[in-house]
Design a protein around this motif. Structure first.
Motif, short mmCIF file in Angstrom:
data_model
loop_
_atom_site.label_atom_id
_atom_site.label_comp_id
_atom_site.label_asym_id
_atom_site.label_seq_id
_atom_site.Cartn_x
_atom_site.Cartn_y
_atom_site.Cartn_z
N ALA A 1 40.38 55.28 44.18
CA ALA A 1 40.78 54.03 43.53
C ALA A 1 40.69 52.86 44.50
CB ALA A 1 42.19 54.14 42.96
N GLY A 2 41.12 53.07 45.73
CA GLY A 2 41.06 52.02 46.75
C GLY A 2 39.64 51.60 47.07
N VAL A 3 38.75 52.56 47.19
CA VAL A 3 37.35 52.26 47.47
C VAL A 3 36.72 51.51 46.30
CG1 VAL A 3 35.07 53.28 47.85
CG2 VAL A 3 37.02 54.12 49.12
N CYS A 4 37.04 51.93 45.07
CA CYS A 4 36.53 51.24 43.88
C CYS A 4 36.95 49.77 43.88
CB CYS A 4 37.01 51.91 42.60
SG CYS A 4 36.21 53.46 42.22
N ALA A 5 38.21 49.53 44.16
CA ALA A 5 38.71 48.15 44.17
C ALA A 5 38.06 47.36 45.30
CB ALA A 5 40.23 48.14 44.32
N ASP A 6 38.01 47.92 46.49
CA ASP A 6 37.45 47.21 47.64
C ASP A 6 35.99 46.86 47.45
OD1 ASP A 6 39.89 47.32 48.94
OD2 ASP A 6 39.34 49.05 50.18
N LYS A 7 35.20 47.83 47.06
CA LYS A 7 33.76 47.61 46.97
C LYS A 7 33.32 46.83 45.74
CE LYS A 7 32.35 51.16 50.09
NZ LYS A 7 31.37 52.14 50.46
N SER A 8 34.18 46.75 44.73
CA SER A 8 33.83 45.99 43.53
C SER A 8 34.39 44.57 43.58
CB SER A 8 34.33 46.69 42.27
OG SER A 8 35.74 46.63 42.21
N GLY A 9 35.12 44.26 44.65
CA GLY A 9 35.72 42.93 44.75
C GLY A 9 36.97 42.78 43.90
N GLY A 10 37.49 43.89 43.41
CA GLY A 10 38.70 43.86 42.59
C GLY A 10 39.93 44.17 43.41
#
Length: 147
Positions: free
Chosen positions: A42-51
C-alpha cells in the motif's frame, strides 16, 4: 477540517485516470506479495502514484477481507479514492474505486485512523468500514484483481 475535506473530495470527481490505474495495477502485480507485507505494498502504491494513504486498517467484520487501505490520488483537479483489499488468507490484493457517495465514510475512517491510539481505543469505525466495503463491493468498481 474533515468536513471541508469531504466537501472538497466530492467536487470534481471522475473515474481514475488510465495512467494512474495502470501504474497502481503494475505496482501491485510487481509486489512480492505475500512476502512483502500489505502495508508495504500500500505504501509503495501511494508513493509511486503520487497519492497518499488515508488509512490502513484491519477488518474484523467481513468474511473474505482482512485488511483495507484507502489511497487518495489527484485526478483532474479533484481526488479519486482507491481501496486496496487484502483477502483473509493474505494472498491477494484487489483494487477498487470508491464511489463518490461513499467518500464521507472514507473521511470518517481516516479521521479515526489518524487520531492518537488512546483515542482509537475508545471509539470504533467498524460500522463505517462495513458500510464502505458493502458500497464498494456492491458497486462492483473492481479496477484490478491481480495475483
Amino acid at each position: 477540517m474533515f468536513y471541508a475535506e469531504a466537501c472538497r473530495l466530492r467536487c470534481g470527481m471522475g473515474s481514475v485516470p488510465q495512467l494512474e490505474t495502470v501504474l497502481i495495477e503494475m505496482i501491485v502485480e510487481a509486489a512480492d506479495f505475500p512476502a512483502a507485507s500489505f502495508d508495504s505494498v500500500a505504501g509503495v502504491c501511494a508513493d509511486k502514484s503520487g497519492g497518499r494513504i488515508l488509512f490502513n486498517v484491519r477488518v474484523d467484520s467481513h468474511a473474505s477481507i482482512q485488511r483495507v487501505a484507502a489511497i487518495a490520488s489527484k485526478s483532474g483537479g479533484g481526488v479519486t479514492l482507491l481501496l486496496l483489499l487484502s483477502d483473509h488468507a493474505g494472498t491477494s490484493i484487489k483494487i477498487h474505486e470508491v464511489p463518490v457517495e461513499s467518500y464521507p465514510l472514507v473521511v470518517s475512517i481516516a479521521r479515526w485512523a489518524n487520531q492518537p491510539l488512546h483515542s482509537q481505543v475508545t471509539t470504533s469505525v467498524s460500522i463505517e468500514v462495513t458500510l464502505l466495503l458493502e458500497a464498494v463491493l456492491a458497486g462492483s468498481r473492481l479496477i484490478a484483481k491481480p495475483m
